[in-house]
Write an enzyme that holds these catalytic residues in place. Structure first.
Site, PDB file in Angstrom:
ATOM      1  N   SER A 119       0.854  -1.187   0.000  1.00 40.77           N
ATOM      2  CA  SER A 119       0.000   0.000   0.000  1.00 40.77           C
ATOM      3  C   SER A 119       0.892   1.239   0.000  1.00 40.77           C
ATOM      4  O   SER A 119       1.644   1.476   0.959  1.00 40.77           O
ATOM      5  CB  SER A 119      -0.888   0.011   1.242  1.00 40.77           C
ATOM      6  N   HIS A 171      -1.266  -1.315  -4.271  1.00 37.10           N
ATOM      7  CA  HIS A 171      -2.534  -0.968  -3.614  1.00 37.10           C
ATOM      8  C   HIS A 171      -2.571   0.543  -3.383  1.00 37.10           C
ATOM      9  O   HIS A 171      -1.653   1.122  -2.799  1.00 37.10           O
ATOM     10  CB  HIS A 171      -2.618  -1.719  -2.282  1.00 37.10           C
ATOM     11  N   ASP A 188      -4.835   3.664  -1.835  1.00 37.10           N
ATOM     12  CA  ASP A 188      -5.919   3.982  -0.905  1.00 37.10           C
ATOM     13  C   ASP A 188      -6.495   5.362  -1.195  1.00 37.10           C
ATOM     14  O   ASP A 188      -5.820   6.377  -1.027  1.00 37.10           O
ATOM     15  CB  ASP A 188      -5.383   3.957   0.532  1.00 37.10           C
ATOM     16  N   MET A 242      -9.146   8.108  -0.139  1.00 39.32           N
ATOM     17  CA  MET A 242      -9.971   8.526   1.013  1.00 39.32           C
ATOM     18  C   MET A 242     -10.499   9.941   0.790  1.00 39.32           C
ATOM     19  O   MET A 242      -9.759  10.808   0.317  1.00 39.32           O
ATOM     20  CB  MET A 242      -9.125   8.501   2.292  1.00 39.32           C
ATOM     21  N   HIS A 248      -8.456   0.989  -3.864  1.00 38.92           N
ATOM     22  CA  HIS A 248      -9.377   0.793  -2.737  1.00 38.92           C
ATOM     23  C   HIS A 248     -10.090   2.115  -2.461  1.00 38.92           C
ATOM     24  O   HIS A 248      -9.485   3.050  -1.935  1.00 38.92           O
ATOM     25  CB  HIS A 248      -8.536   0.320  -1.530  1.00 38.92           C
ATOM     26  N   MET A 254     -12.293   4.400  -0.482  1.00 32.08           N
ATOM     27  CA  MET A 254     -12.929   4.661   0.819  1.00 32.08           C
ATOM     28  C   MET A 254     -13.613   6.009   0.705  1.00 32.08           C
ATOM     29  O   MET A 254     -13.182   7.007   1.286  1.00 32.08           O
ATOM     30  CB  MET A 254     -11.860   4.663   1.934  1.00 32.08           C
ATOM     31  N   MET A 278     -11.479  -5.821   5.563  1.00 28.75           N
ATOM     32  CA  MET A 278     -10.617  -4.914   6.324  1.00 28.75           C
ATOM     33  C   MET A 278     -10.298  -5.552   7.673  1.00 28.75           C
ATOM     34  O   MET A 278     -11.182  -6.044   8.374  1.00 28.75           O
ATOM     35  CB  MET A 278     -11.310  -3.567   6.550  1.00 28.75           C
ATOM     36  N   ASP A 289      -6.546  -6.398   4.522  1.00 21.40           N
ATOM     37  CA  ASP A 289      -5.910  -5.083   4.484  1.00 21.40           C
ATOM     38  C   ASP A 289      -6.003  -4.432   5.862  1.00 21.40           C
ATOM     39  O   ASP A 289      -7.100  -4.225   6.379  1.00 21.40           O
ATOM     40  CB  ASP A 289      -6.646  -4.226   3.439  1.00 21.40           C
TER      41      ASP A 289
HETATM   42  O1  LIG Z   1      -6.904   0.868   3.493  1.00 13.34           O
HETATM   43  C1  LIG Z   1      -6.022   1.026   4.315  1.00 13.34           C
HETATM   44  C2  LIG Z   1      -6.255   1.856   5.545  1.00 13.34           C
HETATM   45  O2  LIG Z   1      -7.525   2.360   5.546  1.00 13.34           O
HETATM   46  C3  LIG Z   1      -4.761   0.311   4.119  1.00 13.34           C
HETATM   47  O3  LIG Z   1      -4.538  -0.077   2.795  1.00 13.34           O
HETATM   48  C4  LIG Z   1      -3.508   0.836   4.798  1.00 13.34           C
HETATM   49  O4  LIG Z   1      -2.739   1.617   3.955  1.00 13.34           O
HETATM   50  C5  LIG Z   1      -2.690  -0.339   5.272  1.00 13.34           C
HETATM   51  O5  LIG Z   1      -1.616   0.118   6.005  1.00 13.34           O
HETATM   52  P1  LIG Z   1      -0.899  -0.793   7.117  1.00 13.34           P
HETATM   53  O6  LIG Z   1      -1.952  -1.147   8.149  1.00 13.34           O
HETATM   54  O7  LIG Z   1      -0.401  -2.013   6.399  1.00 13.34           O
HETATM   55  O8  LIG Z   1       0.174   0.089   7.633  1.00 13.34           O
HETATM   56 FE   LIG Z   2      -6.456  -0.160   1.601  1.00 18.36          FE
END
Ligand SMILES: O=C(CO)[C@@H](O)[C@H](O)COP(=O)(O)O
Ligand SMILES: [Fe+2]
Length: 217
Positions: free
Chosen positions: A6, A31, A33, A35, A64, A66, A135, A173
């Site tokens: 990620s 990956h 993220d 947000m 992903h 969110m 998650m 994740d």
């Molecule tokens: O979607 C998410 C957080 O919301 C993840 O993808 C985080 O980026 C994972 O990070 P780590 O917990 O591995 O540090």
């Molecule tokens: Fe994620």
């Protein structure tokens, strides 16, 4: 078994180098993220970053979302080069339409469940998805601790897809490191997102190899 670093935990001032490093280090997907500050209490990246990442890697992009109202944005992310687009069941009252739209746009649709959301929420969309993302932290931030209570749900979802003989990936994740990845693998997961466990290690290849070696046990 696939490993998806990620980039939330990467150094954004040298993102292209960071991505090259994990690609050379044996990553399977990147990956990303997304947000929006509404669905989760944090703001990160948009389609422009996905487009930029696409230019510097040949790995599939696992995007992903969110965000609230994901149906309004799936086209922008598909156009930007997303290979997988995963949307939260909690964020979308018209989930079949959104998943079908993702497929129509040429990307692979995935459904995401927060830790507190029961597996039964996705029974009616199993046939629509290529990926189910469970998650293992509450979404919004990297670096949080793995929630062990999600493990039985991974088993439950694995049984659901096996019962229907579906070819669907089960991704986890949040708080994934070599130890928690191994627990998730035993429960039935086959795609492992890791942010801090990979990017907080100076040697990204070693971090990826450590996770992979635990997964092969
Ligand atoms: O979607 C998410 C957080 O919301 C993840 O993808 C985080 O980026 C994972 O990070 P780590 O917990 O591995 O540090
Ligand atoms: Fe994620």
């Amino acid at each position: 078994m696939k490993i998806a670093p990620s980039i939330l935990a990467a150094d954004f001032s040298k993102l292209a180098d960071e991505i090259k490093e994990v690609e050379l280090g044996g990553a399977d997907y990147i990956h990303i993220d997304i947000m929006d500050g509404h669905f989760v209490p944090n703001i990160t990246m948009g389609p422009m970053i996905v487009e930029a990442v696409k230019k510097v890697t040949s790995l599939p992009l696992d995007v992903h979302l969110m965000i609230k109202n994901p149906e309004q944005y799936v086209k922008a992310f598909a156009d930007a080069g997303a290979d997988f687009i995963t949307v939260h069941i909690e964020a979308d009252p018209h989930i079949h339409r959104t998943l079908q739209e993702i497929r129509r746009l040429g990307a692979k649709p995935g459904i995401v469940l927060n830790p507190g959301t029961p597996a039964s929420m996705i029974t009616s969309v199993l046939e629509e998805v290529d990926m189910i993302l469970l998650m293992t932290v509450n979404p919004g931030f990297g670096g949080q601790s793995f929630i062990d209570a999600v493990l039985p749900k991974i088993r439950e979802v694995k049984e659901m897809v096996e019962l229907k003989q579906l070819n669907v990936d089960i991704e986890v994740d949040g708080g994934i490191n070599s130890e928690t990845a191994n627990k998730c693998k035993d429960a039935g997961a086959n795609v492992f997102v890791a942010g801090s466990a990979i990017f907080n290690n100076q040697d990204r290849q070693a971090a990826i190899e450590e996770i992979r070696s635990q997964l092969s046990k």
